[in-house]
Enzyme design. Sequence first.
Site, PDB file in Angstrom:
ATOM      1  N   LYS A 200     -12.445  90.239 -31.123  1.00 35.56           N
ATOM      2  CA  LYS A 200     -12.195  89.283 -30.030  1.00 35.56           C
ATOM      3  C   LYS A 200     -13.378  88.329 -29.937  1.00 35.56           C
ATOM      4  CE  LYS A 200     -11.415  88.869 -25.009  1.00 35.56           C
ATOM      5  NZ  LYS A 200     -11.051  89.532 -23.738  1.00 35.56           N
TER       6      LYS A 200
ATOM      7  N   ASP B  85     -15.278  83.621 -20.959  1.00 26.48           N
ATOM      8  CA  ASP B  85     -14.015  83.934 -20.280  1.00 26.48           C
ATOM      9  C   ASP B  85     -14.159  83.688 -18.782  1.00 26.48           C
ATOM     10  OD1 ASP B  85     -11.605  84.870 -19.406  1.00 26.48           O
ATOM     11  OD2 ASP B  85     -11.992  86.991 -19.880  1.00 26.48           O
TER      12      ASP B  85
ATOM     13  N   LYS C 226     -11.796  83.918 -12.447  1.00 29.84           N
ATOM     14  CA  LYS C 226     -12.522  85.125 -12.044  1.00 29.84           C
ATOM     15  C   LYS C 226     -13.443  84.797 -10.870  1.00 29.84           C
ATOM     16  CE  LYS C 226     -13.032  87.316 -16.632  1.00 29.84           C
ATOM     17  NZ  LYS C 226     -12.309  88.567 -16.399  1.00 29.84           N
TER      18      LYS C 226
ATOM     19  N   ASP D   4     -17.919  88.102 -24.004  1.00 22.43           N
ATOM     20  CA  ASP D   4     -16.525  88.382 -24.351  1.00 22.43           C
ATOM     21  C   ASP D   4     -16.222  88.117 -25.832  1.00 22.43           C
ATOM     22  OD1 ASP D   4     -14.209  89.484 -23.362  1.00 22.43           O
ATOM     23  OD2 ASP D   4     -13.346  87.587 -22.670  1.00 22.43           O
TER      24      ASP D   4
ATOM     25  N   ASP E 291      -6.042  85.289 -17.196  1.00 19.73           N
ATOM     26  CA  ASP E 291      -7.245  86.077 -17.482  1.00 19.73           C
ATOM     27  C   ASP E 291      -6.952  87.214 -18.474  1.00 19.73           C
ATOM     28  OD1 ASP E 291      -9.880  86.757 -17.359  1.00 19.73           O
ATOM     29  OD2 ASP E 291      -9.769  87.742 -15.394  1.00 19.73           O
TER      30      ASP E 291
ATOM     31  N   GLU F  19      -6.292  86.923 -21.504  1.00 18.58           N
ATOM     32  CA  GLU F  19      -6.276  85.970 -22.625  1.00 18.58           C
ATOM     33  C   GLU F  19      -6.573  86.633 -23.969  1.00 18.58           C
ATOM     34  OE1 GLU F  19      -8.890  86.572 -20.881  1.00 18.58           O
ATOM     35  OE2 GLU F  19     -10.361  86.867 -22.464  1.00 18.58           O
TER      36      GLU F  19
ATOM     37  N   ARG G 248      -5.671  89.472 -25.343  1.00 16.53           N
ATOM     38  CA  ARG G 248      -4.514  90.019 -26.057  1.00 16.53           C
ATOM     39  C   ARG G 248      -3.652  88.909 -26.663  1.00 16.53           C
ATOM     40  NH1 ARG G 248      -2.471  92.888 -20.645  1.00 16.53           N
ATOM     41  NH2 ARG G 248      -4.720  92.947 -20.393  1.00 16.53           N
TER      42      ARG G 248
HETATM   43  N1  BES Z   1     -12.814  89.921 -20.907  1.00 14.80           N
HETATM   44  C1  BES Z   1     -12.081  90.570 -19.878  1.00 14.80           C
HETATM   45  C2  BES Z   1     -12.319  92.077 -19.834  1.00 14.80           C
HETATM   46  C3  BES Z   1     -13.704  92.545 -19.479  1.00 14.80           C
HETATM   47  C4  BES Z   1     -13.992  93.003 -18.216  1.00 14.80           C
HETATM   48  C5  BES Z   1     -14.706  92.600 -20.438  1.00 14.80           C
HETATM   49  C6  BES Z   1     -15.243  93.475 -17.907  1.00 14.80           C
HETATM   50  C7  BES Z   1     -15.974  93.047 -20.127  1.00 14.80           C
HETATM   51  C8  BES Z   1     -16.249  93.500 -18.880  1.00 14.80           C
HETATM   52  C9  BES Z   1     -10.589  90.341 -20.092  1.00 14.80           C
HETATM   53  O1  BES Z   1     -10.244  89.135 -20.670  1.00 14.80           O
HETATM   54  C10 BES Z   1      -9.944  90.358 -18.753  1.00 14.80           C
HETATM   55  O2  BES Z   1     -10.198  89.477 -17.986  1.00 14.80           O
HETATM   56  N2  BES Z   1      -9.108  91.375 -18.513  1.00 14.80           N
HETATM   57  C11 BES Z   1      -8.425  91.504 -17.296  1.00 14.80           C
HETATM   58  C12 BES Z   1      -6.984  91.831 -17.602  1.00 14.80           C
HETATM   59  C13 BES Z   1      -6.062  91.713 -16.432  1.00 14.80           C
HETATM   60  C14 BES Z   1      -5.972  90.281 -15.958  1.00 14.80           C
HETATM   61  C15 BES Z   1      -4.697  92.221 -16.828  1.00 14.80           C
HETATM   62  C16 BES Z   1      -9.064  92.638 -16.510  1.00 14.80           C
HETATM   63  O3  BES Z   1      -9.517  93.615 -17.116  1.00 14.80           O
HETATM   64  O4  BES Z   1      -9.168  92.524 -15.287  1.00 14.80           O
HETATM   65 ZN    ZN Z   2     -11.651  88.264 -21.859  1.00 12.62          ZN
HETATM   66 MN    MN Z   3     -10.000  87.571 -19.257  1.00  7.40          MN
END
Ligand code: BES
Ligand code: ZN
Ligand code: MN
Length: 527
Positions: A272, A277, A284, A295, A354, A356, A358
């Site tokens: 990734k 992000d 966020k 990220d 968010d 993104e 996947r």
């Molecule tokens: N990059 C984040 C996940 C993340 C969170 C990485 C904390 C490192 C530390 C990812 O893109 C994300 O935002 N995931 C969301 C998914 C949700 C919107 C379904 C999440 O984990 O809240």
């Molecule tokens: Zn992310």
């Molecule tokens: Mn995200």
Amino acid sequence: MNFSFISGEAARASGELLVIPLFDGETGDKPPAPLAGANSALEGRLLTAATQEGFKGKSDQTFVVHSLGRLEAERVVLLGLGSRARYTPEVLRLAAGRAAKTAQRLKARTLVFAVPETQDTPAALRAVVEGLELGAYRFERYKSSAKEDKNAPKLTTVRLALPGGVEKTKEHDQAVALGQRVAESTNWARDLVNEPPNVVNPEHLARAAQEMGREAGLKVTVGNRKEIERLKMGMFLAVAQGSVNEPKLIHVEYTPKNARHAKNPPVALVGKAITFDSGGLSLKPTDSMVDMKTDMAGSAAVLGAMRVIATLKPPFPVHAFIGACENMPSGTAYRPGDILTSRLGKTVEVTNTDAEGRLVLGDILTWATEHKPAAIIDLATLTGACVVALGNYIVGAFGDHDPTVYDVLESAHTAGEEMWRMPISELQKDALRSEVADMKNSGERWGGSINAALFLKEFVGDTPWVHLDIAGPSTSPKERGYLGKGGTGVGVRTLVEYVRRRTNQLEGSEAAEAPAPKPARGGRAKG
Ligand code: BES
Ligand code: ZN
Ligand code: MN
């Protein structure tokens, strides 16, 4: 760092610090030789002082004492390893990391390390080298005070003393060289993670890959938006469309020189690479956004591993596939409600911009499968839910191809990276059902890391595949062992070990298939 071996007693060797790792209880009646030697030079005061200060060899204890001119070394550092029954090379790696940090604090340039007696000296050596090299890492490029400090002494010379009775072999040299290459590459990956997002954007990441490839002798191909459009990666394009920074498609190839080996199916590594992000329009909150330069840690680990794999020269090709972009909100950003068409043809309703990672990975995984790999391993800072489940130091492993999952878990274990298998149960699949498209990109909160893995699974077909969620361990919240606060480079060691493991498996099966070797003729062949 320069590593060399010394023969003779560690306690008599010259170097500013004499480092002696000790198992729990080894400060008792029968201290191991290096400690006994140093202690007698100090007329028994070393053990007295250690005991009085409460040093017993517990796994997080470090004890430093001045040698007051009684030893070649200016100071002695005792490193606790904990109970011998629980020893793994990782214990030694963490302890060596503490030694490197101690050396830096004391501004020592040279150090003598008394390698403890264990079952597997090459593995111990590798752990010591990696621990020292990783523990000495700092990211201080942007600190003016550190720049003034540039001439401050750095740990540059390490003399390794083998345990008593162990003769140095070629295998020991190889263990040191491999440990060094792995640790340097991990630190290289850490730099990419720690650099701010205004520096490491998709273009910078692509350039870093190209430079690395040039030095390591790997083929690197970089495509821009046009190429991504040509490949019909509708999900990747959507995530990238909110940023003024152009997305980059990065393909790194290692191909064996031997034509027969080059025909073996490749191993595919996917990382990734969201260089920042923000969450996009599903923005966020500030506190969750502040670390989102990290990220792209999955891609940093994959590139770091390729940097080592280039020198390992395994008898099969290894490819890295990376889709780098920024997830930004803007007038051109993709929206909740958008329906995207993936490279595979499946349609996806965006319910949260968010989620993104996947989306980008889905298209990249499809692209990877088209190269007919024997296995795909992806590394991604994918979900906060995985951090909730496993914390800051444990990688989550997903996949339903048991042999490949097993190989990756074993590789992680050998490499000293904590990893735990997570379920990828179809029971959760309802979470991604969409009323208007083939699926949606984000479902309910419960089982969030499984939902993300299930989404990815839609894009790998029948290819054996393991997904590693490194959202937690990609950064460390504090100093620990060989880790500093910030990027850890997690995944480099596991991927390198996976390739080594597969090399052994392949060479093993080749040897079994090959006709019995002809009896040697002439004088050169050895039995
Ligand atoms: N990059 C984040 C996940 C993340 C969170 C990485 C904390 C490192 C530390 C990812 O893109 C994300 O935002 N995931 C969301 C998914 C949700 C919107 C379904 C999440 O984990 O809240
Ligand atoms: Zn992310
Ligand atoms: Mn995200």
